[in-house]
Design an enzyme around this catalytic site. Structure first.
Site, PDB file in Angstrom:
ATOM      1  N   LYS A  92     -24.672  27.632  96.100  1.00 39.78           N
ATOM      2  CA  LYS A  92     -23.746  27.236  95.043  1.00 39.78           C
ATOM      3  C   LYS A  92     -24.498  27.277  93.703  1.00 39.78           C
ATOM      4  CE  LYS A  92     -21.212  25.258  98.712  1.00 39.78           C
ATOM      5  NZ  LYS A  92     -20.890  26.535  99.293  1.00 39.78           N
ATOM      6  N   SER A 144     -15.798  19.225  98.390  1.00 37.03           N
ATOM      7  CA  SER A 144     -15.535  20.592  97.931  1.00 37.03           C
ATOM      8  C   SER A 144     -14.074  20.986  97.893  1.00 37.03           C
ATOM      9  CB  SER A 144     -16.279  21.576  98.825  1.00 37.03           C
ATOM     10  OG  SER A 144     -15.758  21.510 100.130  1.00 37.03           O
ATOM     11  N   HIS A 192     -22.492  20.367  96.742  1.00 36.72           N
ATOM     12  CA  HIS A 192     -21.761  20.715  95.514  1.00 36.72           C
ATOM     13  C   HIS A 192     -22.221  19.908  94.303  1.00 36.72           C
ATOM     14  CE1 HIS A 192     -18.777  23.327  97.520  1.00 36.72           C
ATOM     15  NE2 HIS A 192     -19.136  22.586  98.569  1.00 36.72           N
TER      16      HIS A 192
HETATM   17  C1  LIG Z   1     -20.412  20.232 101.805  1.00 39.60           C
HETATM   18  C2  LIG Z   1     -21.006  21.474 102.340  1.00 39.60           C
HETATM   19  N1  LIG Z   1     -22.082  21.384 103.146  1.00 39.60           N
HETATM   20  C3  LIG Z   1     -22.675  22.488 103.640  1.00 39.60           C
HETATM   21  C4  LIG Z   1     -22.192  23.743 103.360  1.00 39.60           C
HETATM   22  C5  LIG Z   1     -22.847  24.944 103.978  1.00 39.60           C
HETATM   23  O1  LIG Z   1     -23.569  25.654 103.044  1.00 39.60           O
HETATM   24  P1  LIG Z   1     -23.972  27.193 103.264  1.00 39.60           P
HETATM   25  O2  LIG Z   1     -22.929  28.002 102.609  1.00 39.60           O
HETATM   26  O3  LIG Z   1     -25.293  27.321 102.624  1.00 39.60           O
HETATM   27  O4  LIG Z   1     -24.025  27.428 104.736  1.00 39.60           O
HETATM   28  C6  LIG Z   1     -21.118  23.882 102.508  1.00 39.60           C
HETATM   29  C7  LIG Z   1     -20.624  25.239 102.180  1.00 39.60           C
HETATM   30  O5  LIG Z   1     -19.533  25.501 101.854  1.00 39.60           O
HETATM   31  C8  LIG Z   1     -20.488  22.728 101.991  1.00 39.60           C
HETATM   32  O6  LIG Z   1     -19.419  22.815 101.212  1.00 39.60           O
END
Ligand SMILES: Cc1ncc(COP(=O)(O)O)c(C=O)c1O
Length: 405
Positions: free
Chosen positions: A244, A185, A213
């Site tokens: 997302k 990300s 992502h």
């Molecule tokens: C790679 C990754 N895993 C998990 C998450 C966590 O997701 P959530 O926003 O649903 O808590 C994110 C969120 O930014 C992320 O980028």
């Protein structure tokens, strides 16, 4: 250090960020009028830092589903599924996720963060080993720490380094959970998933892929990086988020290879936290359906990503990776990144400012995330704003800055 001294130290850290002259902890979006336009400090801006990859937060189908579910089932579930019970819609979403991902089982969590912490900390335990990509999301690190397993990192996106670590583990490699993400990300780079699968198969290890992502953005049907790389059957567990491409909030763990349902009575982050609200589940179900029905959203997203990536490259920015829905420009210093971020905002473009210690390898980054909902005019506007930054902050000549727009 006492509890309160820790608070003071944290405040000093924030003060250092404040010296950059911007609110680096995140801007306040006063109005989000559409998937791609909002208002910050009274100024209309193009939103290009939201992870709203398919632009579904304002899809009429998702909004009406959320409103209808609130009318018929109320605003909240007021407890966990184990204590208060499962709503039919929670189970329906899990079935629909299984059908979409062609998975054997799926569990829905309240956020993607919780999905990672809960799943990883329960799958692995004392005596097991976790080998994770060094650039993993905080929730992966937290889950690994909480598991009590031995934790090793391998160099980001480096299958040879992963192999070295598994080889060193000897027989214990078969009690090892390897963890990688799909699309990373911060820099927008993609995991070499095929090679990672080959390595973990050679050593009999298990693989968990956090596809936060890449779900909805990659693969012919939007099933993510494993679909795009044709290795879906090799991945043991996939975790992801609804925040997302699905445009709501929540998370999941799914598996093609295993029945993960028994985890429901083991994962504390599932058992002891309230389940998702009816509106969230309803809009997520509607968004999942749209992802299946509208592959053109993915085409539009990638077209927009390619246009911005090409534009920024022509201007001469150092970019984090090849074109992808996340485009990172690597700046010379935190101060330059902060000044550029403010200049973009003044020009009506909102992106994310990422500076140490929050950035990989201590880089200073402007992180732009594209959406299928960005119009061609908005894409031009984004690139033109970056050109302004290049001209005014980095001394790039205007002729070069605006080339090819
Ligand atoms: C790679 C990754 N895993 C998990 C998450 C966590 O997701 P959530 O926003 O649903 O808590 C994110 C969120 O930014 C992320 O980028």
């Amino acid at each position: 250090m006492s509890l309160l001294e820790k608070l003071e130290a944290a405040q000093r850290g924030q003060d250092v960020l404040a010296t950059l002259g911007v609110n680096a902890i995140g801007a306040t979006i006063d109005v989000a009028g559409s998937a791609t336009e909002g208002e910050i400090d009274g100024r209309r801006v193009v939103l290009a830092g939201t992870n709203n990859y398919l632009g579904l937060t304002f899809a009429p189908e998702c909004m009406s589903a959320a409103i209808e579910a609130t009318r018929s089932h109320g605003t909240g579930t007021t407890g966990s599924r184990l204590a208060n019970g499962t709503y039919t819609a929670h189970a329906a979403l899990e079935d629909e996720l299984c059908a979409f991902l062609q998975a054997r089982s799926a569990i829905v969590f309240t956020t993607g963060y919780v999905a990672n912490v809960g799943t990883i900390s329960t799958l692995a335990g004392p005596g097991d080993v976790i080998v994770l990509d060094a650039d993993s999301h905080a929730s992966i690190y937290e889950g690994a720490k909480l598991s009590g397993a031995e934790v090793y990192r391998f160099r980001h996106n480096d299958p040879a380094d992963l192999e070295k670590r598994l080889r060193r583990l000897g027989d214990r490699a078969s009690r090892t959970l390897v963890i990688v993400e799909g699309l990373y990300s911060m820099l927008g780079d993609v995991s070499p998933l095929r090679e990672i699968c080959e390595v973990k198969d050679r050593y009999g290890a298990y693989l968990l892929l956090d596809d936060a992502h890449s779900f909805g953005t990659m693969g012919t049907n939007g099933r993510g990086l494993a679909e795009a790389e044709n290795v879906e059957d090799a991945v043991d567990f996939i975790t992801g988020t609804f925040s997302k491409s699905l445009g709501s909030v929540g998370g999941y763990c799914a598996s093609r290879r295993h029945d993960i349902n028994p985890l429901r009575s083991q994962i504390r982050a599932y058992m002891f936290t309230a389940s998702s609200t009816p509106s969230v589940i309803a809009s997520t179900r509607a968004a999942l359906k749209l992802i299946g029905q509208r592959p053109e959203l993915r085409t539009r997203l990638w077209r927009n990503a390619a246009r911005v990536h090409g534009g920024l490259k022509r201007i001469g920015f150092e970019l984090g990776a090849d074109a992808s829905p996340v485009i990172a420009t690597i700046m010379d210093s935190p101060q330059q990144a902060a000044d550029a971020w403010q200049m973009l905002l003044d020009a009506g473009v909102y992106v994310n400012l990422v500076v140490p210690p929050g950035a990989p390898k201590n880089m200073s980054i402007l992180r732009c995330s594209l959406s299928a909902a960005h119009t061609p005019e908005q894409i031009d506007h984004i690139v033109e704003a970056y050109a302004l930054v290049a001209e005014n902050l980095m001394g790039r000549p205007k002729a070069v800055a605006s080339a090819g727009l």
